[in-house]
Motif scaffolding. Structure first.
Motif, mmCIF file in Angstrom:
data_model
loop_
_atom_site.group_PDB
_atom_site.id
_atom_site.type_symbol
_atom_site.label_atom_id
_atom_site.label_comp_id
_atom_site.label_asym_id
_atom_site.label_seq_id
_atom_site.Cartn_x
_atom_site.Cartn_y
_atom_site.Cartn_z
ATOM 1 N N SER A 127 0.840 -1.188 0.000
ATOM 2 C CA SER A 127 0.000 0.000 0.000
ATOM 3 C C SER A 127 0.879 1.242 0.000
ATOM 4 N N CYS A 128 0.551 2.204 -0.876
ATOM 5 C CA CYS A 128 1.305 3.446 -0.939
ATOM 6 C C CYS A 128 0.436 4.508 -1.599
ATOM 7 N N ALA A 129 0.687 5.761 -1.232
ATOM 8 C CA ALA A 129 -0.033 6.876 -1.840
ATOM 9 C C ALA A 129 0.935 8.008 -2.125
ATOM 10 N N VAL A 130 0.522 8.846 -3.072
ATOM 11 C CA VAL A 130 1.233 10.091 -3.360
ATOM 12 C C VAL A 130 0.204 11.206 -3.263
ATOM 13 N N THR A 131 0.550 12.260 -2.521
ATOM 14 C CA THR A 131 -0.284 13.453 -2.416
ATOM 15 C C THR A 131 0.550 14.642 -2.862
ATOM 16 N N VAL A 132 -0.042 15.516 -3.682
ATOM 17 C CA VAL A 132 0.582 16.794 -4.012
ATOM 18 C C VAL A 132 -0.396 17.901 -3.662
ATOM 19 N N ALA A 133 0.157 19.093 -3.411
ATOM 20 C CA ALA A 133 -0.684 20.203 -2.984
ATOM 21 C C ALA A 133 -0.325 21.474 -3.727
ATOM 22 N N ASP A 134 -1.347 22.247 -4.007
ATOM 23 C CA ASP A 134 -1.207 23.595 -4.537
ATOM 24 C C ASP A 134 -2.358 24.385 -3.933
ATOM 25 N N THR A 135 -3.476 24.482 -4.625
ATOM 26 C CA THR A 135 -4.671 25.113 -4.059
ATOM 27 C C THR A 135 -5.648 24.017 -3.649
ATOM 28 N N GLY A 136 -5.161 23.069 -2.903
ATOM 29 C CA GLY A 136 -5.877 21.876 -2.498
ATOM 30 C C GLY A 136 -4.920 20.707 -2.599
ATOM 31 N N THR A 137 -5.433 19.510 -2.388
ATOM 32 C CA THR A 137 -4.580 18.326 -2.500
ATOM 33 C C THR A 137 -5.188 17.322 -3.465
ATOM 34 N N VAL A 138 -4.303 16.607 -4.139
ATOM 35 C CA VAL A 138 -4.672 15.484 -4.999
ATOM 36 C C VAL A 138 -3.920 14.285 -4.448
ATOM 37 N N THR A 139 -4.623 13.177 -4.262
ATOM 38 C CA THR A 139 -3.999 11.961 -3.737
ATOM 39 C C THR A 139 -4.360 10.775 -4.604
ATOM 40 N N TRP A 140 -3.377 9.941 -4.877
ATOM 41 C CA TRP A 140 -3.578 8.627 -5.495
ATOM 42 C C TRP A 140 -3.073 7.570 -4.519
ATOM 43 N N TRP A 141 -3.962 6.643 -4.111
ATOM 44 C CA TRP A 141 -3.608 5.484 -3.285
ATOM 45 C C TRP A 141 -3.607 4.258 -4.172
ATOM 46 N N VAL A 142 -2.630 3.397 -3.972
ATOM 47 C CA VAL A 142 -2.584 2.108 -4.657
ATOM 48 C C VAL A 142 -2.363 1.049 -3.590
ATOM 49 N N GLN A 143 -3.198 -0.002 -3.613
ATOM 50 C CA GLN A 143 -3.045 -1.080 -2.637
ATOM 51 C C GLN A 143 -3.197 -2.429 -3.325
ATOM 52 N N ASN A 144 -2.142 -3.228 -3.208
ATOM 53 C CA ASN A 144 -2.208 -4.608 -3.664
ATOM 54 C C ASN A 144 -3.002 -5.379 -2.618
ATOM 55 N N ARG A 145 -4.083 -6.009 -3.020
ATOM 56 C CA ARG A 145 -4.931 -6.703 -2.035
ATOM 57 C C ARG A 145 -4.214 -7.828 -1.320
#
Length: 170
Positions: A127-145
């Motif tokens: 399981s891992c995620a990447v979040t970036v921020a500017d005028t808010g946040t965008v996150t992508w989570w990926v999890q191998n079941r």
């Protein structure tokens, strides 16, 4: 399954915090923009592009905005869960607080000039995620079941984030 519940709890906490901040403004007080926000809804990436970014053979959307989920079949077999969240008024410091609260390890980074971070669950190498921020946040989570470290969930999350930011020419 416990990791999925933790991820859903984090997502729900993010949505609740955002909803708590947004109820006071009247529609006439909200700023308007002629340009559509490409991060809204479930983001700018079509299902085929999502599948290609993580080398999946199939993908199916499970939910809708503000937090969107997909289930993908990995090319080598196995199931991968993807989660996308765009929170307009969120900050990276708020995300760091949430990561600390749930015991995630973070690593700060810069993606295409945006400050951000990796989220890693020390109890789940899949399981891992990447979040970036500017005028808010965008996150992508990926999890191998199956919670396996391969395929690399952080590499897949970064591929999705890079593809998302590239849609707007960033």
């Amino acid at each position: 399954m416990a990791r999925l519940h933790a991820r859903i709890a984090v997502s729900a906490l993010l949505i609740a915090s955002l909803a708590g901040c947004s109820h006071g403004a009247r529609p006439s007080d909200a700023p308007t923009s002629a340009a559509p926000n490409f991060l809204a809804d479930c983001g700018p990436l079509e299902d085929q592009k999502l599948a290609a970014a993580i080398t999946a053979t199939g993908i199916k959307r499970q939910s809708s905005p503000t937090v969107c989920n997909w289930t993908a079949t990995a090319a080598g077999g196995g199931t991968v869960d993807l989660t996308y969240a765009w929170l307009r008024d969120d900050t990276l410091s708020r995300e760091v607080q949430i990561a600390d609260q749930f015991g995630y390890q973070i690593e700060r980074l810069v993606v295409k000039h945006f400050g951000g971070m990796y989220w890693r669950d020390p109890r789940d190498p899949g399981s891992c995620a990447v979040t970036v921020a500017d005028t808010g946040t965008v996150t992508w989570w990926v999890q191998n079941r199956d919670h396996a470290a391969h395929p690399d969930a952080c590499a897949a999350a970064m591929a999705l984030m890079t593809a998302t930011l590239s849609v707007d020419g960033i």
